[in-house]
Motif scaffolding. Sequence first.
Motif, mmCIF file in Angstrom:
data_model
loop_
_atom_site.group_PDB
_atom_site.id
_atom_site.type_symbol
_atom_site.label_atom_id
_atom_site.label_comp_id
_atom_site.label_asym_id
_atom_site.label_seq_id
_atom_site.Cartn_x
_atom_site.Cartn_y
_atom_site.Cartn_z
ATOM 1 N N GLN A 121 0.823 -1.207 0.000
ATOM 2 C CA GLN A 121 0.000 0.000 0.000
ATOM 3 C C GLN A 121 0.859 1.259 0.000
ATOM 4 O OE1 GLN A 121 -2.499 -0.533 3.429
ATOM 5 N NE2 GLN A 121 -3.910 -1.932 2.389
ATOM 6 N N VAL A 122 1.938 1.232 0.789
ATOM 7 C CA VAL A 122 2.838 2.392 0.851
ATOM 8 C C VAL A 122 3.503 2.634 -0.503
ATOM 9 C CG1 VAL A 122 4.998 3.255 1.840
ATOM 10 C CG2 VAL A 122 3.264 2.239 3.321
ATOM 11 N N ALA A 127 3.913 5.543 -5.895
ATOM 12 C CA ALA A 127 4.392 5.140 -7.225
ATOM 13 C C ALA A 127 4.402 6.295 -8.215
ATOM 14 C CB ALA A 127 3.523 4.001 -7.757
ATOM 15 N N TRP A 128 3.610 7.323 -7.965
ATOM 16 C CA TRP A 128 3.560 8.465 -8.883
ATOM 17 C C TRP A 128 4.922 9.155 -9.007
ATOM 18 C CZ3 TRP A 128 5.028 13.153 -6.957
ATOM 19 C CH2 TRP A 128 5.042 13.290 -5.559
ATOM 20 N N LEU A 129 5.747 9.079 -7.953
ATOM 21 C CA LEU A 129 7.043 9.756 -7.986
ATOM 22 C C LEU A 129 7.975 9.117 -9.013
ATOM 23 C CD1 LEU A 129 9.041 11.809 -6.932
ATOM 24 C CD2 LEU A 129 9.604 10.236 -5.073
ATOM 25 N N SER A 130 8.100 7.801 -8.981
ATOM 26 C CA SER A 130 8.959 7.119 -9.952
ATOM 27 C C SER A 130 8.470 7.360 -11.369
ATOM 28 C CB SER A 130 8.995 5.614 -9.659
ATOM 29 O OG SER A 130 9.554 5.358 -8.392
ATOM 30 N N SER A 131 7.153 7.286 -11.563
ATOM 31 C CA SER A 131 6.584 7.511 -12.885
ATOM 32 C C SER A 131 6.863 8.926 -13.373
ATOM 33 C CB SER A 131 5.073 7.250 -12.850
ATOM 34 O OG SER A 131 4.472 7.542 -14.090
ATOM 35 N N GLY A 132 6.664 9.899 -12.488
ATOM 36 C CA GLY A 132 6.883 11.290 -12.868
ATOM 37 C C GLY A 132 8.333 11.585 -13.179
ATOM 38 N N LEU A 190 6.707 18.425 -10.556
ATOM 39 C CA LEU A 190 5.921 17.478 -9.774
ATOM 40 C C LEU A 190 5.432 18.146 -8.487
ATOM 41 C CD1 LEU A 190 8.255 14.350 -10.134
ATOM 42 C CD2 LEU A 190 6.100 14.767 -11.333
ATOM 43 N N SER A 191 4.510 17.487 -7.809
ATOM 44 C CA SER A 191 3.956 18.039 -6.566
ATOM 45 C C SER A 191 4.933 17.807 -5.423
ATOM 46 C CB SER A 191 2.603 17.393 -6.270
ATOM 47 O OG SER A 191 1.689 17.635 -7.308
ATOM 48 N N GLY A 214 9.612 16.175 -0.761
ATOM 49 C CA GLY A 214 8.443 15.362 -0.465
ATOM 50 C C GLY A 214 7.177 16.076 -0.889
ATOM 51 N N ASP A 215 6.071 15.358 -0.888
ATOM 52 C CA ASP A 215 4.786 15.946 -1.263
ATOM 53 C C ASP A 215 4.000 16.324 -0.016
ATOM 54 O OD1 ASP A 215 4.519 13.123 -0.745
ATOM 55 O OD2 ASP A 215 2.444 13.318 -1.394
#
Length: 270
Positions: A121-122, A127-132, A190-191, A214-215
């Motif tokens: 879950q974590v 996962a958006w960070l690696s993709s971005g 990125l955010s 970090g976001d």
Amino acid sequence: MVHPEPHGIALAVESKERASEILFHLLPSCASDEEVQGVPGLRITRRYRTAIELQVLGEPARLRLFGLPARLWRSAEASTLDKWIDPDSMQLCWRSSPRSWTQVEREHHAQWEDDNDRYTQVTQRGAWLSSGLLRRAALLHTVANTFLIDGYRGAAFDVARLVLRSSHVHEQGPGPHNFIAALVDPVCGLSLLLKRFRGDTDESYGRDQQFVLGDVGNTAVLDFRATIERPPSRLTPELWQAILRRVPQTGLTSSLSPGVIAGLCGLGTS
């Protein structure tokens, strides 16, 4: 070169050796009584004249690898077997079951990638960070003088964590702070917010720097560690200079002042 596409990404591959390396690490295989190596369920789903397409069966996202003729893709796929000490003892899931998951892949997925598992879950939340970052990989060479980069990912304190280690040529074009500035750009970035900085703000000293971002939702952390690259002793001066000529000479800014650091961090950060 990474090209974003509506349902995945396209990655340019420059040689058969690199293609073989990528396929070796991605295509799922398993030795007896061991866990699956590679991505469970991943298969080569389409072949083109100069590309192949990979997809996890049952998932919509696709990875298209391009840049080599079809015969070299098949040769690269076959040469992955040479990387195993005893390929005959391996279960090559992508070959033995090209249209469905194998039992060992299903068991591996149930054990290590269960959606109810806390670690899973974590990692999924972050996962958006690696993709971005993958979609913005070109920034490492277009706005910064990155010489080499590697990294790893993990999870700590319920936050997905990605560590990137980069090396940069001293006083040769824009430094690593330009990459960070591009990542926090409000329009194309990125955010992310810069939460911590370690190092000298004057890059002319050629010292290491660390940026921790970090976001707001605290789902992911990027730990970016930049070091200075020195001319390797095994390279001739002529070859080193040829490499430097390929490094960009201009960037977003020329220095990283304390004011810029404070602006990136924003109020309430340390």
